[in-house]
Design a protein around this motif. Structure first.
Motif, mmCIF file in Angstrom:
data_model
loop_
_atom_site.group_PDB
_atom_site.id
_atom_site.type_symbol
_atom_site.label_atom_id
_atom_site.label_comp_id
_atom_site.label_asym_id
_atom_site.label_seq_id
_atom_site.Cartn_x
_atom_site.Cartn_y
_atom_site.Cartn_z
ATOM 1 N N SER A 110 -18.155 6.603 23.444
ATOM 2 C CA SER A 110 -18.405 6.861 22.026
ATOM 3 C C SER A 110 -18.783 8.321 21.801
ATOM 4 O O SER A 110 -18.309 8.973 20.858
ATOM 5 C CB SER A 110 -19.524 5.945 21.514
ATOM 6 O OG SER A 110 -19.171 4.584 21.652
ATOM 7 N N GLU A 111 -19.638 8.861 22.683
ATOM 8 C CA GLU A 111 -20.056 10.258 22.506
ATOM 9 C C GLU A 111 -18.889 11.209 22.747
ATOM 10 O O GLU A 111 -18.740 12.217 22.046
ATOM 11 C CB GLU A 111 -21.211 10.583 23.455
ATOM 12 C CG GLU A 111 -21.798 11.966 23.195
ATOM 13 C CD GLU A 111 -23.004 12.269 24.053
ATOM 14 O OE1 GLU A 111 -23.381 13.455 24.118
ATOM 15 O OE2 GLU A 111 -23.560 11.335 24.662
ATOM 16 N N LEU A 112 -18.046 10.899 23.744
ATOM 17 C CA LEU A 112 -16.866 11.725 24.011
ATOM 18 C C LEU A 112 -15.966 11.778 22.781
ATOM 19 O O LEU A 112 -15.479 12.852 22.395
ATOM 20 C CB LEU A 112 -16.099 11.146 25.196
ATOM 21 C CG LEU A 112 -14.834 11.927 25.611
ATOM 22 C CD1 LEU A 112 -15.215 13.225 26.308
ATOM 23 C CD2 LEU A 112 -13.938 11.075 26.518
ATOM 24 N N LEU A 113 -15.746 10.639 22.152
ATOM 25 C CA LEU A 113 -14.921 10.606 20.943
ATOM 26 C C LEU A 113 -15.580 11.383 19.809
ATOM 27 O O LEU A 113 -14.904 12.037 19.012
ATOM 28 C CB LEU A 113 -14.680 9.154 20.521
ATOM 29 C CG LEU A 113 -13.795 8.326 21.463
ATOM 30 C CD1 LEU A 113 -13.771 6.868 21.024
ATOM 31 C CD2 LEU A 113 -12.387 8.887 21.534
ATOM 32 N N GLY A 114 -16.920 11.313 19.713
ATOM 33 C CA GLY A 114 -17.628 12.087 18.709
ATOM 34 C C GLY A 114 -17.476 13.579 18.913
ATOM 35 O O GLY A 114 -17.271 14.338 17.961
ATOM 36 N N LEU A 115 -17.556 14.031 20.177
ATOM 37 C CA LEU A 115 -17.356 15.449 20.476
ATOM 38 C C LEU A 115 -15.954 15.896 20.074
ATOM 39 O O LEU A 115 -15.768 16.945 19.447
ATOM 40 C CB LEU A 115 -17.566 15.682 21.976
ATOM 41 C CG LEU A 115 -19.013 15.782 22.469
ATOM 42 C CD1 LEU A 115 -19.052 15.710 23.989
ATOM 43 C CD2 LEU A 115 -19.664 17.063 21.974
ATOM 44 N N TYR A 116 -14.944 15.076 20.440
ATOM 45 C CA TYR A 116 -13.576 15.440 20.109
ATOM 46 C C TYR A 116 -13.357 15.437 18.585
ATOM 47 O O TYR A 116 -12.715 16.342 18.042
ATOM 48 C CB TYR A 116 -12.599 14.468 20.764
ATOM 49 C CG TYR A 116 -11.165 14.719 20.348
ATOM 50 C CD1 TYR A 116 -10.412 15.727 20.942
ATOM 51 C CD2 TYR A 116 -10.587 13.972 19.327
ATOM 52 C CE1 TYR A 116 -9.122 15.985 20.533
ATOM 53 C CE2 TYR A 116 -9.296 14.216 18.910
ATOM 54 C CZ TYR A 116 -8.561 15.227 19.522
ATOM 55 O OH TYR A 116 -7.279 15.490 19.101
ATOM 56 N N ALA A 117 -13.891 14.395 17.901
ATOM 57 C CA ALA A 117 -13.680 14.292 16.458
ATOM 58 C C ALA A 117 -14.276 15.481 15.724
ATOM 59 O O ALA A 117 -13.795 15.860 14.648
ATOM 60 C CB ALA A 117 -14.288 12.995 15.939
ATOM 61 N N SER A 118 -15.314 16.098 16.287
ATOM 62 C CA SER A 118 -15.978 17.200 15.587
ATOM 63 C C SER A 118 -15.159 18.483 15.614
ATOM 64 O O SER A 118 -15.175 19.242 14.659
ATOM 65 C CB SER A 118 -17.351 17.450 16.204
ATOM 66 O OG SER A 118 -17.202 17.914 17.536
ATOM 67 N N TYR A 119 -14.446 18.712 16.740
ATOM 68 C CA TYR A 119 -13.751 19.993 16.825
ATOM 69 C C TYR A 119 -12.687 19.936 17.910
ATOM 70 O O TYR A 119 -12.711 20.703 18.867
ATOM 71 C CB TYR A 119 -14.740 21.114 17.151
ATOM 72 C CG TYR A 119 -14.350 22.480 16.583
ATOM 73 C CD1 TYR A 119 -13.008 22.814 16.400
ATOM 74 C CD2 TYR A 119 -15.316 23.411 16.251
ATOM 75 C CE1 TYR A 119 -12.655 24.044 15.891
ATOM 76 C CE2 TYR A 119 -14.971 24.651 15.734
ATOM 77 C CZ TYR A 119 -13.636 24.956 15.554
ATOM 78 O OH TYR A 119 -13.273 26.181 15.054
ATOM 79 N N GLY A 120 -11.737 19.030 17.841
ATOM 80 C CA GLY A 120 -10.713 18.925 18.864
ATOM 81 C C GLY A 120 -9.358 18.627 18.284
ATOM 82 O O GLY A 120 -9.231 18.204 17.130
ATOM 83 N N SER A 121 -8.324 18.854 19.104
ATOM 84 C CA SER A 121 -6.965 18.534 18.692
ATOM 85 C C SER A 121 -6.135 18.248 19.932
ATOM 86 O O SER A 121 -6.490 18.625 21.047
ATOM 87 C CB SER A 121 -6.350 19.685 17.889
ATOM 88 O OG SER A 121 -6.282 20.864 18.684
ATOM 89 N N ILE A 122 -5.012 17.574 19.738
ATOM 90 C CA ILE A 122 -4.099 17.235 20.825
ATOM 91 C C ILE A 122 -2.913 18.199 20.766
ATOM 92 O O ILE A 122 -2.236 18.305 19.735
ATOM 93 C CB ILE A 122 -3.606 15.780 20.704
ATOM 94 C CG1 ILE A 122 -4.781 14.795 20.824
ATOM 95 C CG2 ILE A 122 -2.534 15.483 21.749
ATOM 96 C CD1 ILE A 122 -5.333 14.638 22.200
ATOM 97 N N GLU A 123 -2.676 18.911 21.863
ATOM 98 C CA GLU A 123 -1.473 19.739 21.977
ATOM 99 C C GLU A 123 -0.749 19.317 23.262
ATOM 100 O O GLU A 123 -0.433 18.136 23.422
ATOM 101 C CB GLU A 123 -1.857 21.223 21.951
ATOM 102 C CG GLU A 123 -2.491 21.622 20.606
ATOM 103 C CD GLU A 123 -2.764 23.111 20.488
ATOM 104 O OE1 GLU A 123 -2.466 23.849 21.442
ATOM 105 O OE2 GLU A 123 -3.266 23.531 19.432
ATOM 106 N N ASP A 124 -0.510 20.274 24.179
ATOM 107 C CA ASP A 124 0.012 19.870 25.473
ATOM 108 C C ASP A 124 -1.121 19.411 26.377
ATOM 109 O O ASP A 124 -0.927 19.063 27.536
ATOM 110 C CB ASP A 124 0.806 21.004 26.142
ATOM 111 C CG ASP A 124 0.014 22.311 26.197
ATOM 112 O OD1 ASP A 124 -0.964 22.430 25.408
ATOM 113 O OD2 ASP A 124 0.362 23.195 26.989
ATOM 114 N N GLY A 125 -2.301 19.411 25.830
ATOM 115 C CA GLY A 125 -3.506 18.887 26.456
ATOM 116 C C GLY A 125 -4.516 18.655 25.353
ATOM 117 O O GLY A 125 -4.164 18.548 24.169
#
Length: 922
Positions: free
Chosen positions: A367-382
């Motif tokens: 859950s925390e990992l998803l929260g970190l990504y949701a705050s400032y992440g995106s999917i590219e080639d990684g």
């Protein structure tokens, strides 16, 4: 006298070979003994309309005739009771069979075991005849039930005794020419037969309601008839985009819930659909002081021609129909208030927290990992994330997937993480925004919010979270589930740091895996609601599709809205019941939706009678026949209600019967007629629709009951009709208007402008006005007819002038026409508008109404005088007395005579002084 079933078609059953069958005899159908009534006889076949569900019936089953017409039991115990359309006591049935009425259940309408204290009022040897009162019992604290000699009985009182008796006990014996007749506390009367009276009076006495627009402009006489056509969309519903909090912690729009629901359609027309769900909908409601899980068995879709959009200081928002109720904080109480009566500055109930189940679909690290990504992440080639959260993100990923190393690339202030398993996990979980899995438990939500906040790196006094609308909504509900008070503004959530803290966290430092959010929500405060101030109210013209769910066992409310708000799942009826000078109220819910009848059944018992201080149910009989009950029972409910009303009229009481809605009754007639293959009339209604409606309204009247005494009583019939789409040319409306003499036209546009009661003064009418003018002249004021005519003329003239203003503008009008607009506005705002929820304004005596109109008339005459002296309207509309007039509704009944005397003097003095100073002829 038995026969057998020949065929079954819905509520219509054809039986054959019933001995001595007669029209309108009651029969018992099938093995379960379903109640029905013979409505056609052809040869050896009898057509029966059955008042219960006929599913499961088959040809060949027995049909038994009782040889008696459909009748009701009349006696002590009717008041405070709740019946279905054929007078079965619903509270007793529920206690015996549960929430749903079992087929063929047969329970006496009156309590056969209760003892009543009978007091004789006649002596042995006295001559009596039909409708003579021979004694009385105290049915409730405020109503005495007067025991009368049944119709057709005449003779000498042979014996009579006092004491405690059951309703079936004999209290007197009358010696008649045909032998002795035993009189019991109860009597039986066929519902289709009007009870007889000695003489009906002309309609010359008004039924005073305390509602100014009714009493002053569109009065109804005692024993009169009223039609109240209401626009469609008067239900207590929300718009389709309203989010609803489900029991698993997720949020879904009520329209999506409706579209995805499966169940049985129990009622449907061109504007409304009611579905009984196959599986109960699990959501949240406020009951027993907390917000907990609840269930709904029904979902409804309808239409509304206007919507009220309400936004609070915390940014929460909801769009509801004008009569949808929200929960308003008043001092230390919470009061259910219709949206149309709310004002900016009022405080409504928002949800502080709710008790979510801990169903962990994800671990805290996930859950925390998803929260970190949701705050400032995106999917590219990684996976591309902010460099500031790299270490925390990598530590969590390695723990979750048991990785030894992760390949990374630096891209300025961002980091690209290359791992296909991690990429697939995040893409699968968060491809369409914040996953619902993190909302299903407090632990998951806390871990997600922990990661989300860490990624945002906000550690100021006010934490600000920016995101898209859907994510902000989900985060708001997660914060609410955790008990963190926050506000929402334009895709931004703001949280005061004092409302939450992150344990052992340090600014710009890593947060260890075992650290969690702590909630500072005043641990001593055990209440799950908090007052949220209304910031704005907006009226939106429709039409709109609107939806509702039912939670009658859980406080009749649910949690929803853009940001968690407590939402409620008809005022003219309540006001008439409370304030009209009727002694008895009979309310017939004829085919109304289940949730509306639920509200009636829950709110009527809570209403207090302002005249006696006792519950209004002590003088009320409720007949609940909802739209999902068999259609044939709707007709029976109308006749049952009016027969009970006539029974109390014969005792000398003034009775008001409210039938809501007679349109549903007409729909039942149409269905039965179609199944009988009768020639249809207009819009498929039977050709005899007008006759049936007139037969019902003809049972109204103010009457002398018997010749031997001066006892009088009245039955006033108020019928609500609900034409599809608000179409007043509907056959039901037109046939109703032909036989009723008062028309209260409810206007949705007035409701949209927050003018209540929303009775349109241009399209409504009363044909009793001339009949009642003598009473008003003798009992209110000799100039009443003149004042009434002046006020109505001004309102009609205003309507004409408004059209001219649209063309040429206000400034082009002559001064006297401007004065008409000014006074008409005063009539509308200072007289016609009335607040049903204000302790003073909720009821206005006819004397106070007269003085208020005199004040307005005086202002009109003085302003016309000033204009005749050459003054301009702009000069004369700002006298100090005008501000007092605008608040005269707030002056109590006892203080109003003094207020009236002083304000009339002020008006005359101020205008005369103005004319002396500023008039051309001064």
């Amino acid at each position: 006298m038995s026969g057998s079933i020949y065929s079954v078609s819905g509520p219509v059953v054809i039986a054959q070979d019933i001995e001595n069958a007669k029209m309108f005899d009651v029969v018992r159908v099938g093995e379960l003994g379903l109640i029905g009534e013979i409505i056609r006889i052809s040869g050896n076949k009898a057509t029966i309309q059955v008042y219960e569900d006929t599913s499961g019936l088959r040809p060949g089953e027995k049909v038994y005739s009782t040889g008696k017409p459909l009748s009701v039991e009349l006696g002590p115990g009717l008041l405070s009771s709740i019946y279905d359309g054929i007078q079965r006591p619903l509270d007793v049935i529920r206690a015996k069979t549960g929430d749903f009425i079992a087929k063929g259940v047969n329970i006496p309408p009156l309590n056969e075991e209760k003892l009543w204290d009978f007091k004789p009022l006649v002596n042995e040897g006295q001559q009596v005849k039909s409708n003579f009162i021979i004694g009385e019992v105290d049915e409730t604290e405020i109503i005495k039930n007067k025991i009368m000699v049944p119709y057709g009985v005449e003779g000498t009182v042979k014996s009579i005794k006092s004491g405690k008796f059951k309703v079936s006990d004999t209290v007197a014996i009358i010696e008649t020419k045909n032998g002795d007749y035993e009189i019991k506390l109860k009597q039986i009367w066929p519902v289709r037969e009007a009870r007889r009276v000695f003489h009906k009076f002309p309609p010359e006495i008004p039924l005073i309601t305390g509602q100014r627009v009714i009493d002053a402009f569109f009065p109804v006489a005692k024993g009169g008839t009223v039609a109240v056509p209401g626009p469609f969309g008067s239900g207590k519903c929300v718009t389709g985009d309203t989010p609803v909090l489900l029991a698993d912690g997720t949020v879904m729009s009520i329209e999506d819930i409706y579209n995805k629901s499966s169940g049985t359609v129990e009622y449907k027309n061109e504007n409304e659909t009611l579905i009984r769900l196959d599986e109960p909908l699990r959501l949240y409601s406020f009951y027993n002081g907390h917000v907990n899980e609840s269930t709904s068995n029904y979902i409804y879709k309808g239409k509304s021609d206007s919507i009220i959009k309400i936004r609070t200081a915390s940014g929460r928002e909801v769009k509801v129909t004008p009569v949808h109720k929200l929960f308003r904080f008043v001092d230390d109480k919470i009061i259910e208030t219709e949206a149309r009566y709310l004002n900016t500055g009022d405080f409504i109930a928002s949800i502080k927290r709710f008790n979510n189940k801990d169903e962990n679909y994800l671990s805290g690290d996930e859950s925390e990992l998803l929260g970190l990504y949701a705050s400032y992440g995106s999917i590219e080639d990684g996976i591309l994330i902010d460099a500031s959260i790299k270490d925390r993100f990598i530590n969590l990923a390695m723990n979750i997937f048991k990785l030894k190393t992760i390949k990374i690339e630096y891209r300025n202030d961002r980091v690209l993480i290359k791992n296909d398993g991690l990429k697939d996990f995040i893409a699968r979980m968060i491809s369409s925004g914040i996953p619902s899995e993190v909302m299903r438990s407090r632990a998951c939500a806390a871990s997600f919010i922990n990661g989300y906040l860490y990624g945002k790196l906000y550690h100021d006094d006010v934490i600000k979270l920016h995101d898209n609308e859907q994510n902000i909504l989900k985060i708001s509900y997660m914060l609410t589930g955790l008990g963190i008070i926050h506000s929402i503004r334009n895709n931004l959530i703001e949280i005061k740091a004092e409302n939450m803290k992150i344990l052992n966290s340090m600014e710009n430092e890593l947060i260890d895996n075992n650290e969690t959010l702590l909630i500072s929500n005043n641990a001593n405060d055990d209440f799950d609601l908090y007052p949220d101030e209304i910031e704005s109210i907006e009226i939106l013209p429709g039409p709109f599709d609107v939806y509702d769910v039912t939670t009658p066992d859980f406080g009749s409310n649910f949690v929803g809205g853009y940001g968690a708000i407590l939402l409620h799942n008809t005022v003219i009826q309540h006001q008439l019941s409370k304030w009209s000078d009727s002694d008895i109220v009979v309310y017939v819910g004829c085919g109304e939706r289940g949730n509306e009848m639920t509200e009636i059944l829950s709110t009527f018992p809570e209403l207090m009678d302002p005249k006696t201080g006792k519950p209004i149910m002590q003088r009320t009989v409720l007949i609940a026949n909802t739209s999902n009950m068999p259609v044939a029972a709707r007709e029976a409910s109308i006749y049952t209600g009016v027969t009970i009303a006539e029974y109390y009229r014969d005792m000398g009481y003034n009775v008001a019967l409210m039938a809501d809605s007679t349109s549903r009754w007409a729909e039942a007639l149409r269905e039965i007629s179609g199944r009988l293959e009768e020639m249809p009339g207009e819009e498929g209604y039977p050709a005899y629709l007008g006759r049936r409606i007139s037969e019902f309204y003809e049972r109204s009247g103010n009457a002398q009951i018997i010749a031997e005494d001066q006892r009088t009583g009245s039955v006033t019939l108020i019928g609500a009709v609900s034409p599809p789409g608000g179409d007043l040319s509907d056959p039901v409306v037109q046939n109703t208007l032909r036989v009723t003499r008062v028309f209260w036209a409810l206007d949705a546009s007035l409701a949209s402008r927050r003018h209540f009661p929303s009775i349109n003064w241009l399209t409504s009418y009363s044909l009793y006005t001339n009949n009642l003018s003598k009473w008003y002249t003798e009992n209110v004021g000799p100039d009443w007819p003149e004042i009434y005519k002046t006020m109505m003329d001004l309102l009609e003239k205003e309507s004409e002038l408004q059209e001219i203003v649209q063309l040429v503008g206000y400034d082009a009008l002559p001064e006297k026409e401007k004065n008409v607009l000014d006074i008409a506005k005063m009539i509308r705002e200072d007289f016609l508008q009335q607040n049903a929820f204000d302790d003073i304004d909720t009821y206005c005596s006819i004397k106070k109404q007269y003085m208020m109109l005199k004040i307005i008339k005086t202002v009109y005459e003085m302003q016309m005088n000033a204009l005749n002296h050459g003054m301009k309207i702009s000069q004369i509309t700002s006298i100090p007395a005008r501000s007092k007039i605008s608040r005269m509704k707030e002056v109590s009944e006892q203080d109003f005579p003094a207020f009236y005397k002083n304000i009339i003097k002020e008006i005359n003095d101020e205008y005369n002084s103005m004319i002396e100073v500023g008039g051309v002829n001064a």
